[in-house]
Design an enzyme around this catalytic site. Structure first.
Site, PDB file in Angstrom:
ATOM      1  N   SER A  27      26.015  19.174  56.860  1.00 16.70           N
ATOM      2  CA  SER A  27      24.702  20.152  56.404  1.00 16.70           C
ATOM      3  C   SER A  27      23.680  19.438  56.154  1.00 16.70           C
ATOM      4  O   SER A  27      23.822  18.009  55.663  1.00 16.70           O
ATOM      5  CB  SER A  27      25.123  20.918  55.421  1.00 16.70           C
ATOM      6  OG  SER A  27      24.035  21.876  54.870  1.00 16.70           O
ATOM      7  N   TYR A  84      29.515  22.517  47.610  1.00 15.50           N
ATOM      8  CA  TYR A  84      29.285  22.382  49.038  1.00 15.50           C
ATOM      9  C   TYR A  84      28.536  21.187  49.623  1.00 15.50           C
ATOM     10  O   TYR A  84      28.889  20.433  50.462  1.00 15.50           O
ATOM     11  CB  TYR A  84      28.623  23.553  49.413  1.00 15.50           C
ATOM     12  CG  TYR A  84      28.271  23.801  50.750  1.00 15.50           C
ATOM     13  CD1 TYR A  84      29.394  24.241  51.628  1.00 15.50           C
ATOM     14  CD2 TYR A  84      26.958  23.604  51.193  1.00 15.50           C
ATOM     15  CE1 TYR A  84      29.298  24.274  53.043  1.00 15.50           C
ATOM     16  CE2 TYR A  84      27.018  23.722  52.751  1.00 15.50           C
ATOM     17  CZ  TYR A  84      27.877  24.137  53.594  1.00 15.50           C
ATOM     18  OH  TYR A  84      27.657  24.001  54.914  1.00 15.50           O
TER      19      TYR A  84
END
Length: 268
Positions: free
Chosen positions: A147, A159
């Site tokens: 990401s 995350y």
């Protein structure tokens, strides 16, 4: 002894294993690889959706697809997938992953562990299982879906940290695998039109439209970067610019920039 690239029964086509292919980037990657001539091994929890996808690619793209139902948070299920990878595949897409809404300090520890088991442990174990037969065959490709927040720390602390691990692992492996014929890539998209945010309970309706990317554009960018041997793939000019600028800034400024762009209700 493992076969360097185990084929599906009755075929001689190369094989790609894709995790999380029932929607989003994983499904777009599976369809694109099928169109490029790969047979598929499809890995996810939802067997009904896996079976539907397998039937669809077989009907419309002429490829064979093996369904392997597995919850990659579960160690025993991960072992079944790694066992298949040790038989050999030509292409691995580590796409399965989860995000979370809310704050780190109020999250359930079990939920945080599950997130790391899927986003980190599964990627590490599946990559480790796939590499020896690829190196033996002197060919192979691994795409680890990370990401943009692995490059620019986000508000979703666990995350972002999990995706930073994926990026650093992939970069390290690129050096280790130089000259072996095996390619690795960390794919670092920003906001993509998928089910990801809805499943995580993350509100993103206020985000500007120019920040959104389509899954086909993300996969096409990844494949172009693979052909150019780019280890880090950042799809979209807006995200290339953002991550390039952020990389020149001190970490403290990066954090403030990220908090201003991706507030508590819109995270990646």
């Amino acid at each position: 002894m493992t076969h360097p690239a185990a084929r599906l029964p009755g075929t001689a086509r190369p094989v790609a294993l894709v995790t999380g292919p029932t929607s989003g980037i994983g499904q777009a990657y599976a369809r694109r690889l099928a169109a490029l001539g790969y047979d598929l091994v499809l890995v996810a929890r939802d067997e009904q959706r896996l079976t539907a996808l397998a039937a669809d690619v077989e009907l419309h793209l002429g490829t064979r697809a093996q369904v392997l139902r597995a919850d990659l948070i579960d160690a025993a299920d991960r072992d079944r997938v790694t066992a298949r990878l040790t038989e050999g595949v030509d292409f691995l897409v580590n796409n399965a992953g989860i995000g979370s809404a809310g704050q780190f300090r109020s999250a359930e520890p079990a939920a945080l562990r599950a997130q790391l088991d899927l986003n980190v442990t599964a990627v590490m174990e599946l990559t480790r299982a796939a590499l020896p037969p690829m190196v033996t065959a002197a060919r192979g490709t691994i795409v680890n879906v990370a990401s943009a927040t692995g490059l620019v720390p986000g508000r979703a602390a666990t995350y972002s940290a999990s995706k930073a691990y994926v990026i650093f692992l992939t970069e390290g492996l690129a050096g280790e695998l130089a000259g072996t014929g095996v390619r690795v890539q960390a794919l670092c998209p920003g906001f993509v039109h998928t089910e990801f945010h809805r499943r995580a309970g993350i509100e993103v309706s206020s985000l500007p439209k120019p920040l959104w990317l389509g899954v086909d554009r993300v996969v096409a960018g990844s494949l172009r970067d693979l052909e150019k041997n780019r280890v880090i793939s950042v799809p979209g000019m807006q995200y290339k610019a953002l991550t390039a600028v952020a990389g020149l800034l001190p970490r403290s400024v990066q954090g403030r920039l990220n908090r201003g762009m991706f507030n508590a209700s819109g995270r990646i």
